[in-house]
Design a protein around this motif. Structure first.
Motif, PDB file in Angstrom:
ATOM      1  N   ASN A 100       0.816  -1.216   0.000  1.00 50.26           N
ATOM      2  CA  ASN A 100       0.000   0.000   0.000  1.00 50.26           C
ATOM      3  C   ASN A 100       0.850   1.266   0.000  1.00 50.26           C
ATOM      4  O   ASN A 100       0.501   2.250  -0.651  1.00 50.26           O
ATOM      5  CB  ASN A 100      -0.953   0.007   1.198  1.00 50.26           C
ATOM      6  N   PHE A 101       1.972   1.237   0.716  1.00 48.98           N
ATOM      7  CA  PHE A 101       2.867   2.393   0.745  1.00 48.98           C
ATOM      8  C   PHE A 101       3.417   2.684  -0.652  1.00 48.98           C
ATOM      9  O   PHE A 101       3.403   3.827  -1.114  1.00 48.98           O
ATOM     10  CB  PHE A 101       4.009   2.136   1.737  1.00 48.98           C
ATOM     11  N   VAL A 102       3.890   1.640  -1.336  1.00 50.06           N
ATOM     12  CA  VAL A 102       4.435   1.823  -2.691  1.00 50.06           C
ATOM     13  C   VAL A 102       3.326   2.230  -3.649  1.00 50.06           C
ATOM     14  O   VAL A 102       3.518   3.089  -4.520  1.00 50.06           O
ATOM     15  CB  VAL A 102       5.150   0.532  -3.158  1.00 50.06           C
ATOM     16  N   LEU A 103       2.137   1.645  -3.493  1.00 48.31           N
ATOM     17  CA  LEU A 103       1.016   1.987  -4.370  1.00 48.31           C
ATOM     18  C   LEU A 103       0.602   3.446  -4.204  1.00 48.31           C
ATOM     19  O   LEU A 103       0.350   4.144  -5.194  1.00 48.31           O
ATOM     20  CB  LEU A 103      -0.160   1.060  -4.081  1.00 48.31           C
ATOM     21  N   GLU A 104       0.567   3.936  -2.974  1.00 47.95           N
ATOM     22  CA  GLU A 104       0.236   5.342  -2.746  1.00 47.95           C
ATOM     23  C   GLU A 104       1.315   6.256  -3.312  1.00 47.95           C
ATOM     24  O   GLU A 104       1.013   7.325  -3.847  1.00 47.95           O
ATOM     25  CB  GLU A 104       0.034   5.608  -1.245  1.00 47.95           C
ATOM     26  N   THR A 105       2.560   5.853  -3.216  1.00 46.58           N
ATOM     27  CA  THR A 105       3.648   6.636  -3.803  1.00 46.58           C
ATOM     28  C   THR A 105       3.500   6.681  -5.321  1.00 46.58           C
ATOM     29  O   THR A 105       3.716   7.730  -5.942  1.00 46.58           O
ATOM     30  CB  THR A 105       5.016   6.023  -3.429  1.00 46.58           C
ATOM     31  N   LEU A 106       3.136   5.573  -5.924  1.00 48.87           N
ATOM     32  CA  LEU A 106       2.991   5.515  -7.386  1.00 48.87           C
ATOM     33  C   LEU A 106       1.763   6.284  -7.871  1.00 48.87           C
ATOM     34  O   LEU A 106       1.765   6.805  -8.985  1.00 48.87           O
ATOM     35  CB  LEU A 106       2.916   4.066  -7.853  1.00 48.87           C
ATOM     36  N   LYS A 107       0.721   6.351  -7.059  1.00 41.92           N
ATOM     37  CA  LYS A 107      -0.470   7.103  -7.464  1.00 41.92           C
ATOM     38  C   LYS A 107      -0.193   8.598  -7.534  1.00 41.92           C
ATOM     39  O   LYS A 107      -0.820   9.318  -8.299  1.00 41.92           O
ATOM     40  CB  LYS A 107      -1.625   6.822  -6.513  1.00 41.92           C
ATOM     41  N   LYS A 108       0.776   9.073  -6.754  1.00 39.74           N
ATOM     42  CA  LYS A 108       1.179  10.476  -6.822  1.00 39.74           C
ATOM     43  C   LYS A 108       2.000  10.753  -8.070  1.00 39.74           C
ATOM     44  O   LYS A 108       2.103  11.896  -8.504  1.00 39.74           O
ATOM     45  CB  LYS A 108       2.002  10.848  -5.585  1.00 39.74           C
ATOM     46  N   GLU A 109       2.583   9.719  -8.630  1.00 36.43           N
ATOM     47  CA  GLU A 109       3.440   9.843  -9.813  1.00 36.43           C
ATOM     48  C   GLU A 109       2.552   9.899 -11.063  1.00 36.43           C
ATOM     49  O   GLU A 109       1.812   8.962 -11.343  1.00 36.43           O
ATOM     50  CB  GLU A 109       4.373   8.625  -9.882  1.00 36.43           C
ATOM     51  N   PRO A 110       2.613  10.980 -11.846  1.00 32.07           N
ATOM     52  CA  PRO A 110       1.720  11.096 -13.006  1.00 32.07           C
ATOM     53  C   PRO A 110       2.167  10.258 -14.203  1.00 32.07           C
ATOM     54  O   PRO A 110       1.411  10.102 -15.159  1.00 32.07           O
ATOM     55  CB  PRO A 110       1.785  12.593 -13.346  1.00 32.07           C
ATOM     56  N   SER A 111       3.357   9.706 -14.156  1.00 32.76           N
ATOM     57  CA  SER A 111       3.889   9.042 -15.346  1.00 32.76           C
ATOM     58  C   SER A 111       3.571   7.560 -15.429  1.00 32.76           C
ATOM     59  O   SER A 111       3.962   6.904 -16.385  1.00 32.76           O
ATOM     60  CB  SER A 111       5.405   9.234 -15.396  1.00 32.76           C
ATOM     61  N   ILE A 112       2.851   7.011 -14.474  1.00 34.46           N
ATOM     62  CA  ILE A 112       2.477   5.597 -14.522  1.00 34.46           C
ATOM     63  C   ILE A 112       0.981   5.476 -14.242  1.00 34.46           C
ATOM     64  O   ILE A 112       0.456   6.070 -13.311  1.00 34.46           O
ATOM     65  CB  ILE A 112       3.327   4.772 -13.536  1.00 34.46           C
ATOM     66  N   GLU A 113       0.291   4.718 -15.102  1.00 41.98           N
ATOM     67  CA  GLU A 113      -1.152   4.539 -14.981  1.00 41.98           C
ATOM     68  C   GLU A 113      -1.461   3.126 -14.504  1.00 41.98           C
ATOM     69  O   GLU A 113      -0.800   2.166 -14.904  1.00 41.98           O
ATOM     70  CB  GLU A 113      -1.829   4.754 -16.335  1.00 41.98           C
ATOM     71  N   ASN A 114      -2.488   2.992 -13.695  1.00 45.34           N
ATOM     72  CA  ASN A 114      -2.964   1.709 -13.182  1.00 45.34           C
ATOM     73  C   ASN A 114      -1.837   0.840 -12.626  1.00 45.34           C
ATOM     74  O   ASN A 114      -1.642  -0.295 -13.075  1.00 45.34           O
ATOM     75  CB  ASN A 114      -3.717   0.942 -14.273  1.00 45.34           C
ATOM     76  N   PRO A 115      -1.094   1.334 -11.665  1.00 47.26           N
ATOM     77  CA  PRO A 115       0.006   0.524 -11.136  1.00 47.26           C
ATOM     78  C   PRO A 115      -0.508  -0.623 -10.256  1.00 47.26           C
ATOM     79  O   PRO A 115      -1.512  -0.480  -9.559  1.00 47.26           O
ATOM     80  CB  PRO A 115       0.816   1.521 -10.310  1.00 47.26           C
ATOM     81  N   ARG A 116       0.165  -1.751 -10.368  1.00 46.68           N
ATOM     82  CA  ARG A 116      -0.085  -2.906  -9.497  1.00 46.68           C
ATOM     83  C   ARG A 116       1.245  -3.252  -8.842  1.00 46.68           C
ATOM     84  O   ARG A 116       2.281  -3.272  -9.496  1.00 46.68           O
ATOM     85  CB  ARG A 116      -0.608  -4.088 -10.295  1.00 46.68           C
ATOM     86  N   VAL A 117       1.189  -3.571  -7.558  1.00 45.86           N
ATOM     87  CA  VAL A 117       2.405  -3.829  -6.796  1.00 45.86           C
ATOM     88  C   VAL A 117       2.313  -5.209  -6.164  1.00 45.86           C
ATOM     89  O   VAL A 117       1.289  -5.559  -5.567  1.00 45.86           O
ATOM     90  CB  VAL A 117       2.596  -2.758  -5.691  1.00 45.86           C
ATOM     91  N   LYS A 118       3.396  -5.982  -6.312  1.00 42.36           N
ATOM     92  CA  LYS A 118       3.518  -7.274  -5.640  1.00 42.36           C
ATOM     93  C   LYS A 118       4.810  -7.250  -4.838  1.00 42.36           C
ATOM     94  O   LYS A 118       5.847  -6.832  -5.339  1.00 42.36           O
ATOM     95  CB  LYS A 118       3.564  -8.420  -6.641  1.00 42.36           C
ATOM     96  N   VAL A 119       4.731  -7.719  -3.613  1.00 45.98           N
ATOM     97  CA  VAL A 119       5.887  -7.710  -2.720  1.00 45.98           C
ATOM     98  C   VAL A 119       6.155  -9.129  -2.238  1.00 45.98           C
ATOM     99  O   VAL A 119       5.227  -9.845  -1.859  1.00 45.98           O
ATOM    100  CB  VAL A 119       5.638  -6.776  -1.511  1.00 45.98           C
ATOM    101  N   LYS A 120       7.435  -9.522  -2.279  1.00 41.26           N
ATOM    102  CA  LYS A 120       7.875 -10.795  -1.705  1.00 41.26           C
ATOM    103  C   LYS A 120       8.872 -10.469  -0.615  1.00 41.26           C
ATOM    104  O   LYS A 120       9.825  -9.726  -0.839  1.00 41.26           O
ATOM    105  CB  LYS A 120       8.526 -11.681  -2.767  1.00 41.26           C
ATOM    106  N   MET A 121       8.648 -11.030   0.549  1.00 42.75           N
ATOM    107  CA  MET A 121       9.498 -10.728   1.695  1.00 42.75           C
ATOM    108  C   MET A 121      10.151 -12.005   2.219  1.00 42.75           C
ATOM    109  O   MET A 121       9.521 -13.048   2.285  1.00 42.75           O
ATOM    110  CB  MET A 121       8.670 -10.113   2.821  1.00 42.75           C
ATOM    111  N   SER A 122      11.419 -11.893   2.558  1.00 37.80           N
ATOM    112  CA  SER A 122      12.107 -12.953   3.286  1.00 37.80           C
ATOM    113  C   SER A 122      12.791 -12.292   4.473  1.00 37.80           C
ATOM    114  O   SER A 122      12.557 -11.114   4.752  1.00 37.80           O
ATOM    115  CB  SER A 122      13.091 -13.697   2.388  1.00 37.80           C
ATOM    116  N   LYS A 123      13.649 -13.009   5.157  1.00 35.40           N
ATOM    117  CA  LYS A 123      14.211 -12.511   6.413  1.00 35.40           C
ATOM    118  C   LYS A 123      15.021 -11.225   6.244  1.00 35.40           C
ATOM    119  O   LYS A 123      14.914 -10.304   7.041  1.00 35.40           O
ATOM    120  CB  LYS A 123      15.076 -13.596   7.039  1.00 35.40           C
TER     121      LYS A 123
END
Length: 184
Positions: A100-123
Protein backbone atom coordinates in the motif's frame (compact mmCIF):
# COMPACT_ATOMS: atom_id res chain seq x y z
CA UNK A 1 12.55 -24.15 -20.67
CA UNK A 2 9.49 -26.23 -19.84
CA UNK A 3 10.40 -28.87 -22.44
CA UNK A 4 13.92 -29.23 -21.02
CA UNK A 5 12.51 -29.56 -17.50
CA UNK A 6 10.02 -32.22 -18.65
CA UNK A 7 12.78 -34.13 -20.45
CA UNK A 8 15.08 -34.12 -17.40
CA UNK A 9 12.22 -35.11 -15.12
CA UNK A 10 11.29 -37.98 -17.48
CA UNK A 11 14.89 -39.25 -17.57
CA UNK A 12 15.10 -39.21 -13.76
CA UNK A 13 11.77 -41.04 -13.49
CA UNK A 14 12.90 -43.62 -16.06
CA UNK A 15 16.06 -44.29 -14.02
CA UNK A 16 13.95 -44.62 -10.87
CA UNK A 17 11.58 -47.00 -12.68
CA UNK A 18 14.48 -49.19 -13.84
CA UNK A 19 15.92 -49.29 -10.32
CA UNK A 20 12.58 -50.25 -8.75
CA UNK A 21 11.88 -52.86 -11.45
CA UNK A 22 15.11 -54.70 -10.78
CA UNK A 23 14.60 -54.46 -7.01
CA UNK A 24 11.19 -56.07 -7.62
CA UNK A 25 12.80 -58.85 -9.69
CA UNK A 26 15.40 -59.63 -7.03
CA UNK A 27 12.84 -59.68 -4.22
CA UNK A 28 9.92 -61.40 -5.93
CA UNK A 29 10.23 -64.41 -3.61
CA UNK A 30 8.98 -62.32 -0.68
CA UNK A 31 5.34 -62.63 -1.78
CA UNK A 32 3.44 -64.84 -4.19
CA UNK A 33 3.04 -63.22 -7.63
CA UNK A 34 1.01 -64.73 -10.46
CA UNK A 35 3.90 -63.80 -12.76
CA UNK A 36 7.51 -64.97 -12.41
CA UNK A 37 10.25 -62.71 -13.77
CA UNK A 38 13.55 -64.16 -14.88
CA UNK A 39 16.72 -63.25 -13.01
CA UNK A 40 18.53 -59.97 -13.77
CA UNK A 41 21.55 -61.76 -15.20
CA UNK A 42 19.45 -63.55 -17.83
CA UNK A 43 18.24 -60.44 -19.65
CA UNK A 44 19.95 -60.46 -23.07
CA UNK A 45 21.25 -56.91 -23.55
CA UNK A 46 21.68 -55.62 -20.02
CA UNK A 47 22.35 -58.80 -18.05
CA UNK A 48 26.13 -58.46 -17.59
CA UNK A 49 25.95 -54.69 -17.00
CA UNK A 50 22.87 -54.45 -14.77
CA UNK A 51 24.78 -54.48 -11.46
CA UNK A 52 26.92 -51.53 -12.56
CA UNK A 53 23.84 -49.69 -13.85
CA UNK A 54 21.93 -50.28 -10.62
CA UNK A 55 24.91 -49.17 -8.51
CA UNK A 56 25.29 -45.93 -10.47
CA UNK A 57 21.55 -45.22 -10.39
CA UNK A 58 21.46 -45.88 -6.63
CA UNK A 59 24.36 -43.48 -6.02
CA UNK A 60 22.63 -40.86 -8.19
CA UNK A 61 19.31 -41.19 -6.33
CA UNK A 62 21.01 -41.09 -2.92
CA UNK A 63 22.78 -37.87 -3.96
CA UNK A 64 19.53 -36.44 -5.33
CA UNK A 65 17.69 -37.30 -2.11
CA UNK A 66 20.40 -35.63 0.02
CA UNK A 67 20.35 -32.55 -2.22
CA UNK A 68 16.54 -32.26 -2.04
CA UNK A 69 16.67 -32.69 1.73
CA UNK A 70 19.23 -29.86 2.05
CA UNK A 71 17.20 -27.59 -0.24
CA UNK A 72 14.09 -28.32 1.81
CA UNK A 73 15.85 -27.52 5.08
CA UNK A 74 17.74 -24.39 4.02
CA UNK A 75 15.41 -22.81 1.42
CA UNK A 76 14.66 -19.21 2.46
CA UNK A 77 11.29 -18.83 4.07
CA UNK A 78 8.85 -16.39 2.51
CA UNK A 79 6.66 -14.60 5.00
CA UNK A 80 4.00 -11.94 5.17
CA UNK A 81 5.70 -10.16 8.07
CA UNK A 82 9.19 -8.72 8.31
CA UNK A 83 10.59 -8.29 11.83
CA UNK A 84 13.35 -5.71 12.31
CA UNK A 85 15.13 -5.72 15.67
CA UNK A 86 17.00 -2.63 16.75
CA UNK A 87 18.34 -0.86 19.83
CA UNK A 88 15.02 0.79 20.57
CA UNK A 89 12.87 -2.30 20.15
CA UNK A 90 11.26 -4.42 17.51
CA UNK A 91 9.42 -3.32 14.36
CA UNK A 92 7.03 -5.66 12.60
CA UNK A 93 6.11 -4.72 9.02
CA UNK A 94 3.46 -6.56 7.04
CA UNK A 95 3.58 -7.24 3.33
CA UNK A 96 0.31 -5.36 2.74
CA UNK A 97 1.76 -2.24 4.41
CA UNK A 98 4.69 -2.13 2.00
CA UNK A 99 2.37 -2.82 -0.98
CA UNK A 100 0.00 0.00 0.00
CA UNK A 101 2.87 2.39 0.75
CA UNK A 102 4.44 1.82 -2.69
CA UNK A 103 1.02 1.99 -4.37
CA UNK A 104 0.24 5.34 -2.75
CA UNK A 105 3.65 6.64 -3.80
CA UNK A 106 2.99 5.51 -7.39
CA UNK A 107 -0.47 7.10 -7.46
CA UNK A 108 1.18 10.48 -6.82
CA UNK A 109 3.44 9.84 -9.81
CA UNK A 110 1.72 11.10 -13.01
CA UNK A 111 3.89 9.04 -15.35
CA UNK A 112 2.48 5.60 -14.52
CA UNK A 113 -1.15 4.54 -14.98
CA UNK A 114 -2.96 1.71 -13.18
CA UNK A 115 0.01 0.52 -11.14
CA UNK A 116 -0.09 -2.91 -9.50
CA UNK A 117 2.41 -3.83 -6.80
CA UNK A 118 3.52 -7.27 -5.64
CA UNK A 119 5.89 -7.71 -2.72
CA UNK A 120 7.88 -10.80 -1.70
CA UNK A 121 9.50 -10.73 1.69
CA UNK A 122 12.11 -12.95 3.29
CA UNK A 123 14.21 -12.51 6.41
CA UNK A 124 16.71 -9.98 5.02
CA UNK A 125 15.26 -9.05 1.63
CA UNK A 126 12.27 -7.36 0.05
CA UNK A 127 11.46 -7.70 -3.65
CA UNK A 128 8.98 -5.20 -5.06
CA UNK A 129 7.54 -5.76 -8.53
CA UNK A 130 5.65 -2.87 -10.10
CA UNK A 131 3.53 -3.40 -13.20
CA UNK A 132 1.74 -0.55 -14.91
CA UNK A 133 1.21 1.37 -18.12
CA UNK A 134 4.04 3.87 -18.47
CA UNK A 135 3.40 7.09 -20.29
CA UNK A 136 5.59 8.04 -23.22
CA UNK A 137 7.59 10.50 -21.15
CA UNK A 138 8.48 7.74 -18.69
CA UNK A 139 9.71 5.16 -21.20
CA UNK A 140 13.31 6.31 -21.06
CA UNK A 141 15.62 4.17 -18.99
CA UNK A 142 16.91 7.12 -16.99
CA UNK A 143 13.46 8.11 -15.75
CA UNK A 144 12.57 4.52 -14.93
CA UNK A 145 15.79 4.15 -12.92
CA UNK A 146 15.01 7.41 -11.09
CA UNK A 147 11.57 6.09 -10.13
CA UNK A 148 13.01 2.77 -8.99
CA UNK A 149 15.66 4.51 -6.88
CA UNK A 150 13.06 6.87 -5.41
CA UNK A 151 10.83 3.95 -4.36
CA UNK A 152 13.79 1.99 -2.99
CA UNK A 153 14.88 5.03 -0.96
CA UNK A 154 11.36 5.65 0.40
CA UNK A 155 10.93 2.00 1.43
CA UNK A 156 14.33 2.12 3.19
CA UNK A 157 13.20 5.28 4.98
CA UNK A 158 9.94 3.56 5.95
CA UNK A 159 11.83 0.62 7.47
CA UNK A 160 14.41 2.99 9.02
CA UNK A 161 17.27 0.58 8.38
CA UNK A 162 19.73 -0.29 5.64
CA UNK A 163 20.14 -3.88 6.87
CA UNK A 164 17.21 -5.02 4.73
CA UNK A 165 18.09 -5.37 1.05
CA UNK A 166 15.39 -3.86 -1.15
CA UNK A 167 15.02 -4.71 -4.83
CA UNK A 168 12.53 -2.88 -7.05
CA UNK A 169 11.52 -4.04 -10.53
CA UNK A 170 9.47 -1.93 -12.92
CA UNK A 171 7.63 -3.48 -15.87
CA UNK A 172 5.72 -1.69 -18.59
CA UNK A 173 2.38 -3.31 -19.47
CA UNK A 174 2.25 -1.66 -22.87
CA UNK A 175 5.38 -3.44 -24.14
CA UNK A 176 3.45 -6.70 -24.18
CA UNK A 177 0.22 -5.23 -25.57
CA UNK A 178 1.18 -5.79 -29.21
CA UNK A 179 1.00 -3.39 -32.15
CA UNK A 180 -0.68 -0.08 -31.54
CA UNK A 181 -2.26 2.40 -33.94
CA UNK A 182 0.01 5.19 -35.05
CA UNK A 183 -2.78 7.75 -34.82
CA UNK A 184 -4.77 7.95 -31.62
Amino acid sequence: MVKIRKLLFSIVLLGLLITFFFVLIENQQAIYLPVYFISMDNYPLVGPYIQIILFCLSVFFIGLAILLMLVTIFYPKKSNTLVIKGKNGRLSVRKSVVENFVLETLKKEPSIENPRVKVKMSKKKIKIKIVGALRKTMRTTEKQNELVEQIRHEVSDLLATDAIKTEVYLKDEQENAGPRNRVE
